[in-house]
Design a protein around this motif. Structure first.
Motif, mmCIF file in Angstrom:
data_model
loop_
_atom_site.group_PDB
_atom_site.id
_atom_site.type_symbol
_atom_site.label_atom_id
_atom_site.label_comp_id
_atom_site.label_asym_id
_atom_site.label_seq_id
_atom_site.Cartn_x
_atom_site.Cartn_y
_atom_site.Cartn_z
ATOM 1 N N ARG A 25 -22.239 -2.019 27.453
ATOM 2 C CA ARG A 25 -22.449 -1.112 28.583
ATOM 3 C C ARG A 25 -23.459 -0.025 28.238
ATOM 4 O O ARG A 25 -24.343 0.299 29.023
ATOM 5 C CB ARG A 25 -21.111 -0.488 29.005
ATOM 6 N N THR A 26 -23.334 0.563 27.074
ATOM 7 C CA THR A 26 -24.293 1.550 26.584
ATOM 8 C C THR A 26 -24.485 1.313 25.094
ATOM 9 O O THR A 26 -23.718 0.580 24.453
ATOM 10 C CB THR A 26 -23.792 2.990 26.798
ATOM 11 N N GLN A 27 -25.506 1.946 24.524
ATOM 12 C CA GLN A 27 -25.716 1.841 23.077
ATOM 13 C C GLN A 27 -24.538 2.423 22.313
ATOM 14 O O GLN A 27 -24.135 1.914 21.268
ATOM 15 C CB GLN A 27 -27.005 2.564 22.665
ATOM 16 N N THR A 29 -21.438 2.385 23.246
ATOM 17 C CA THR A 29 -20.349 1.408 23.283
ATOM 18 C C THR A 29 -20.525 0.390 22.164
ATOM 19 O O THR A 29 -19.567 0.033 21.465
ATOM 20 C CB THR A 29 -20.310 0.700 24.645
ATOM 21 N N ASN A 65 -15.484 9.837 26.938
ATOM 22 C CA ASN A 65 -16.442 8.795 26.574
ATOM 23 C C ASN A 65 -15.760 7.667 25.796
ATOM 24 O O ASN A 65 -16.061 6.491 25.999
ATOM 25 C CB ASN A 65 -17.572 9.386 25.728
ATOM 26 N N ARG A 666 -25.468 -4.227 33.904
ATOM 27 C CA ARG A 666 -24.190 -3.606 33.558
ATOM 28 C C ARG A 666 -23.409 -4.598 32.692
ATOM 29 O O ARG A 666 -22.656 -5.416 33.191
ATOM 30 C CB ARG A 666 -23.404 -3.273 34.823
#
Length: 841
Positions: A25-27, A29, A65, A666
């Motif tokens: 999902r993100t770096q 993550t 987060n 996503r």
């Protein structure tokens, strides 16, 4: 048994339940997963995770987060069908990867090193070290700059290079320089700027008896080190090559000189496993009746004969007297260059060094040019022990090299006088040997044997040999297809692919047309089939995009461009195409023909008539209606019925396609128990239309799945991103349907609009009442309208209870309904439809 393997070395990858996950999902993550995997099998305190992964965040923000990232990881690692907690174990204060079902490459790497400490024998230690080396595919978590990564990255790299040095030393002691070099090169690939690794390569090359290679390697490393590091190699590395240049100069052999005793056999530019640097080349005794047995290793063959020459009056036979004299010269050259003569037609010799074979070939060609002999020489490298059993010639050499010589002979027969041509295996060895006086020019790939695999060939040039002026080889060249490379994965269509393969490879099928509704995926299916048939058509596959062409003449111009034909040769376009394809089995993919009208059919028919071995695969929204055409209708992808279990949704191609495109924006978009109903509803509402699925999935970064479902009423106007589509008419569903609507006659446009009032399909009787201006249409008029609309892929025909029924896809019906309302005829048409039912009642 592990169900989830996490790789941290070289790249962050997860292999879980036959899926590979590389995007998150993100770096952050991904960094969280890397931290947990590096800590494996120990559990991590939540607050410690927050401090490590989000060091600059406020405590509450960091904890939020962490919860979001863990939720995203759980959706990816534990999809439907995987028991919750089987991969990711989350407690109130602790988070860990489940040691019962998770494995990591870092843990495997260190386990192999621990095993090496426990075993007693040297061979067992080496096996454990090699296992660790195979596991280490690159530095730890490349791309992450977190502080907690640096220390572990350096520690693991240090252990890796230490292990490689131990394995290299082991093989050096055994004098197995090939294996030693293999592992030394592995260390160089992991860190190309590490001086110690380059030093090991140079040391092994010297020990193997290749001082020239060692010196050339050092000079290249010196250039790289000075450019990249700003300094020359370390003193220890420089000390290895001191005096090598003078020694190499003393032992370097000219073209006319003898190969120095002690040269090791070549295999991909390296010595053979177990070879000794002091081993001499086999002795050659050209005056004896029988050559010595060949070595049981990879060797290079030289084959030469006299080519038939063109003279006045036609072709003359090969000059036997010249060949006999050439054979005497060849024997002298073989003795000079360490070759071993074999029995056979022409001149046949074997060398344990590809460079020696090349030197001998050049010397022979120089002698042939001086005497005006039409000599041709082929070089081919292969395994000397491929064939067992008795040999008709009665010598051990032939029993060992029969197949390799046959391959070299096929190269020789394709050549012309004055040429030296080598195969790819020989070319690789020659390029690595850095033999200075010659250049290897790639000729391309050729089919040298019927039904065989293509062979890449190289022309040897030494400055005096003819090159470009020579005619092409006497063999079928492999065509390099220019099919557009796919940028996304392809899903479903197995039955269509199978049927198309059968049709396009059938000898009596010359024209296949893919038809289907706008956005249904005809072009992508055609390209996938074309790629699948490259081998069957020996690469003679061309893709011709025609979306911008509007007349039949443009088809031939576009085909000429696709084939790369030069218009300066004269003649009309069709004649040039026919000449180029004559005698060649070819597949022409003609994409988007519908706008060219009926005039394009005769052009394609003329092309297929004049090129009897060509086959056309056409994509169009309507069939061409010419003799011999086989129509394949491309239907929407299968969609869920809405009653499936979450894990069963992934068996539907529409769901696979939607998820793949959504995960591009996503990565944590997954099928879960909560999301499954919405995903099933989305794919059903989108009716399995690939363009619709892609347009909606592209919004996954800004819309949740329920938000997408709630906004599907405006689907016609959802736009693709500016760079996502090759043509403007695929930017939206409205643009795609506009294109088809614009190709209809006014009468067909009105019929399509009026039929939009029918929601659940109809038989032939309904259009008779709905589509007429005043009175009902006759059955013949109605049948013609329905046939034309179905031919343009705007209606779907299905047989039910012995009669045909028709329906529109939802997006086409919505488009036609809007057009009917804009024309001001919606209310009147609905009334006529209602009256039709009243009469039936």
């Amino acid at each position: 048994m592990s169900v989830c393997r996490i790789e941290l070395l070289g790249a962050l990858r997860v292999h879980c339940a036959e899926r590979e996950i590389t995007r998150f999902r993100t770096q952050r993550t991904g960094a969280l997963l890397g931290y947990l995997a590096l800590s494996y099998p120990r559990a991590c305190i939540r607050d410690h995770l927050v401090e490590a992964i989000w060091p600059d965040a406020e405590p509450e923000s960091g904890r939020h987060n962490l919860r979001t990232a863990l939720s995203s990881l759980r959706r990816q690692l534990e999809p439907p069908g995987v028991e919750p907690g089987s991969v990711l174990v989350c407690g109130r204060n602790l988070v860990a990867l489940n040691p019962d079902s998770v494995a990591t490459d870092v843990a495997h790497f260190e386990s192999a090193l621990r095993l090496a400490l426990r075993v007693g024998s040297a061979s067992e230690k080496v096996l454990a070290w090699v296992e660790a080396i195979e596991t280490y595919r690159g530095e730890l978590l490349p791309g992450l700059s977190d502080l907690w990564v640096f220390g572990e990255r350096q520690r693991l790299a240090g252990r890796y290079f230490e292990t490689v040095e131990r394995v290299v030393s082991y093989f050096e002691r055994l004098r197995d320089y090939t294996s030693a070099l293999e592992y030394a090169y592995r260390a160089v690939r992991i860190d190309p700027l590490r001086d110690e690794s380059h030093r090991a390569v140079i040391r092994i090359q010297i020990a193997a008896g290749h001082p020239d290679d060692a010196l050339a390697y050092y000079q290249e490393w010196e250039r790289v080190s000075t450019r990249e590091l700003g300094c020359p190699p370390a003193e220890g590395t420089r000390a290895l090559v001191e005096g090598l240049e003078e020694a190499a100069r003393r032992t370097r052999v000219s073209l006319a000189g003898r190969e120095p005793v002690g040269i090791a056999r070549e295999h991909d530019g390296l010595p053979f496993p177990g070879s000794d640097a002091s081993e001499a080349s086999p002795a050659v005794h050209p005056d004896r009746g029988e050559p010595e047995p060949l070595p049981n290793d990879t060797v290079t063959f030289l084959l030469a004969d006299m080519a038939a020459c063109e003279v006045e009056g036609g072709m003359r036979p090969e000059p036997n007297e010249a060949l006999a004299e050439c054979r005497l010269i060849a024997r002298a050259e073989l003795e000079q260059h360490g070759g071993c003569e074999l029995d056979g037609e022409g001149i046949v010799a074997v060398f344990t060094s590809a460079t020696s074979a090349l030197r001998c070939a050049i010397a022979l060609q120089q002698a042939a040019r001086a005497r005006l002999w039409p000599l041709r020489v082929a070089l081919h490298t292969g395994d000397a022990t491929r064939v067992d059993g008795p040999d008709p010639h009665g010598t051990p050499a032939w029993r060992q090299v029969c197949q390799v010589l046959q391959a070299g002979g096929r190269v020789l027969r394709a050549m012309h006088a004055g040429q030296i041509v080598c195969t790819e295996e020989t070319g690789i060895l020659l390029r690595r040997s850095q033999y200075p006086p010659v250049e290897l020019a790639e000729l391309g790939a050729y089919y040298l044997a019927p039904g065989g695999s293509p062979e890449r060939l190289f022309l040897v040039r030494d400055g005096a040999m003819p090159g470009d002026a020579l005619p092409p080889l006497r063999a079928e060249a492999v065509v390099t297809p220019e099919l557009p490379a796919p940028l996304t994965r392809f899903y479903g269509r197995r039955e269509e692919m199978c049927r198309l393969r059968q049709l396009l490879t059938a000898p009596d099928v010359r024209l296949v047309t893919l038809t289907g509704s706008p956005g249904i995926g005809k072009t992508r299916l055609a390209l996938e089939v074309a790629r699948d048939l490259l081998e069957a058509f020996r690469g003679a596959v061309w893709y011709v995009p025609l979306a911008e062409m509007h007349d039949a003449g443009g088809l031939l111009d576009a085909l000429t461009d696709a084939l790369g034909l030069d218009s300066s040769f004269g003649g009309d376009a069709l004649s040039r195409i026919v000449s180029h394809l004559a005698g060649r089995r070819a597949l022409l993919v003609l994409d988007n023909l519908e706008q060219m009208g009926s005039a394009v059919g005769p052009v394609i028919a003329a092309l297929l008539t004049r090129v009897p071995q060509a086959t056309c695969l056409v994509t169009s929204r309507c069939a061409l209606a010419i003799p011999g055409e086989h129509q394949v209708v491309v239907h929407p992808l299968p969609v869920p019925a809405g009653e499936e279990e979450p894990q069963d949704l992934l068996h539907y191609a529409s769901v696979e396609l939607f998820l793949d495109r959504a995960q591009a924006v996503r990565p944590d978009c997954q099928v879960t128990s909560a999301s499954a109903p919405t995903i099933a509803a989305l794919c059903a509402r989108l009716e399995g239309i690939p363009l619709a699925l892609e347009l909606v999935a592209a919004r996954a970064g800004v819309l949740s799945l329920p938000q997408m479902l709630a906004r599907l009423d405006g689907l016609l106007d959802w736009q693709a991103s500016p760079g996502a589509c090759a043509t403007e008419r695929h930017r939206s569903l409205r643009a795609a349907i506009d294109w088809s609507y614009g190709l209809l006659s006014p009468e067909l446009q009105r019929a399509l609009e009026r039929l939009s009032v029918v929601r659940d399909g109809w038989s032939l009787r309904t259009p008779q009442s709905v589509c007429g201006q005043g009175e009902s249409l006759s059955e013949k008029e109605c049948l013609n309208l329905i046939w034309e609309l179905a031919r343009h892929s705007l209606l779907i025909a299905e047989e039910c209870c012995g009669e045909m029924r028709f329906r529109m896809l939802g997006v086409i019906r919505q488009y036609a309904s809007e057009r009917l309302w804009m024309r001001g005829a919606a209310e009147k048409t609905r009334r006529r439809y209602a009256e039709c039912f009243l009469r039936l009642a």
